[in-house]
Write an enzyme that holds these catalytic residues in place. Sequence first.
Site, mmCIF file in Angstrom:
data_model
loop_
_atom_site.group_PDB
_atom_site.id
_atom_site.type_symbol
_atom_site.label_atom_id
_atom_site.label_comp_id
_atom_site.label_asym_id
_atom_site.label_seq_id
_atom_site.Cartn_x
_atom_site.Cartn_y
_atom_site.Cartn_z
ATOM 1 N N LYS A 280 0.843 -1.205 0.000
ATOM 2 C CA LYS A 280 0.000 0.000 0.000
ATOM 3 C C LYS A 280 0.879 1.256 0.000
ATOM 4 O O LYS A 280 0.601 2.222 -0.714
ATOM 5 C CB LYS A 280 -0.946 -0.022 1.211
ATOM 6 C CG LYS A 280 -2.067 -1.039 1.021
ATOM 7 C CD LYS A 280 -2.849 -1.344 2.277
ATOM 8 C CE LYS A 280 -3.830 -2.491 1.991
ATOM 9 N NZ LYS A 280 -4.583 -2.939 3.157
ATOM 10 N N GLN B 195 -4.877 -1.681 9.347
ATOM 11 C CA GLN B 195 -4.698 -3.001 8.738
ATOM 12 C C GLN B 195 -5.277 -4.092 9.651
ATOM 13 O O GLN B 195 -4.903 -4.189 10.813
ATOM 14 C CB GLN B 195 -3.207 -3.258 8.482
ATOM 15 C CG GLN B 195 -2.926 -4.524 7.717
ATOM 16 C CD GLN B 195 -3.490 -4.503 6.298
ATOM 17 O OE1 GLN B 195 -3.354 -3.528 5.571
ATOM 18 N NE2 GLN B 195 -4.154 -5.573 5.907
ATOM 19 N N ASP C 111 -11.514 2.681 3.661
ATOM 20 C CA ASP C 111 -11.917 1.292 3.466
ATOM 21 C C ASP C 111 -13.430 1.153 3.290
ATOM 22 O O ASP C 111 -13.911 0.081 2.923
ATOM 23 C CB ASP C 111 -11.469 0.440 4.670
ATOM 24 C CG ASP C 111 -10.131 -0.250 4.419
ATOM 25 O OD1 ASP C 111 -9.832 -0.522 3.245
ATOM 26 O OD2 ASP C 111 -9.400 -0.494 5.393
#
Length: 281
Positions: A52, A96, A119
């Site tokens: 990422k 995460q 997200d």
Amino acid sequence: MKLIDGKRIAADIRAELKEEAARLEKRLCRPAGLAVVLIGEDPASQVYVRNKIKACEEVGIRSFAHYLPASATQKEAEELVCALAQDKNVDGILVQLPLPAHLDAQKVLACIPAQKDVDGFSAENLGLLARGEEGVVACTPLGVMELLRRSGVELRGKRAVVIGRSNIVGKPMAMLLLNADATVTVCHSRTQDLAKICAEADVLVAAIGKPRFVTADMVKEGAVVIDVGINRVDGKLAGDVDFENVAPKASLITPVPGGVGPMTIAMLMMNTLTCARRQLA
Ligand code: NAP
């Protein structure tokens, strides 16, 4: 059968986003920023976070990596995310997952304001999606929609079947397909006659987490087959679809690896820029 090359499409998108990031940087007088929080030393999570950050560098997004040890307390985790929520240089926050077992992930995620929820996991963003309104959509299902769009797949009036009903893949996937005027059926572990339902699909999306779950008898001739699954079999990556036997029946199919996977990170970059752009509004 034609392969949907997610790797190539994701690279095209990152190139497009690079231009968008440069335009935004001029308007914001700073680069768009993504904060990535990693708690603990899970090796798979470390790889995801590294990828990422690499994608951020390629696109021109400033990344802020924050690492906490596996022993971090709930308070430490929440305080970090709350501080990032206040940080004007941070447009998006990604925690995460999975978190170490002693932490309450929902409470940590709840510290991310909807405007920085890259997200798309928050109740607000999921609610906006359910209402068909503009919010931030979870990266993986958003990536599937982009693959379908760029592959010229018409969804209006088509039968779509999603296998899996998780909050991060199956449910938002079904809502996106519904918002695109497909007729959607969602299957899960309690579904009866699953094979028969799948065999009616014009578009079949597998998000189960079981290698080679979707077999050729479950697929209609000419169907579009999207394999979200990422499984490890004998040290190799495998999807949820029995690719070898399903591919000859499908009109379009995604491989694993190189299908949906690369799109997830490209969509994370897209969502970060979307959140940054909304700061200007
Ligand atoms: P998850 O939370 O474990 O959900 C799996 C879903 O599959 C559940 O809804 C479950 O049903 C259903 N299921 C399990 N066994 C089944 C069976 N025998 N028959 C029918 N349905 C069954 O997983 P997830 O997070 O959605 O992820 C799904 C897969 O996608 C995993 O392989 C994951 O690694 C992969 N993934 C890939 C990406 C990417 O970037 N490509 C991103 C995220 C996830 P119940 O609800 O009834 O239990």
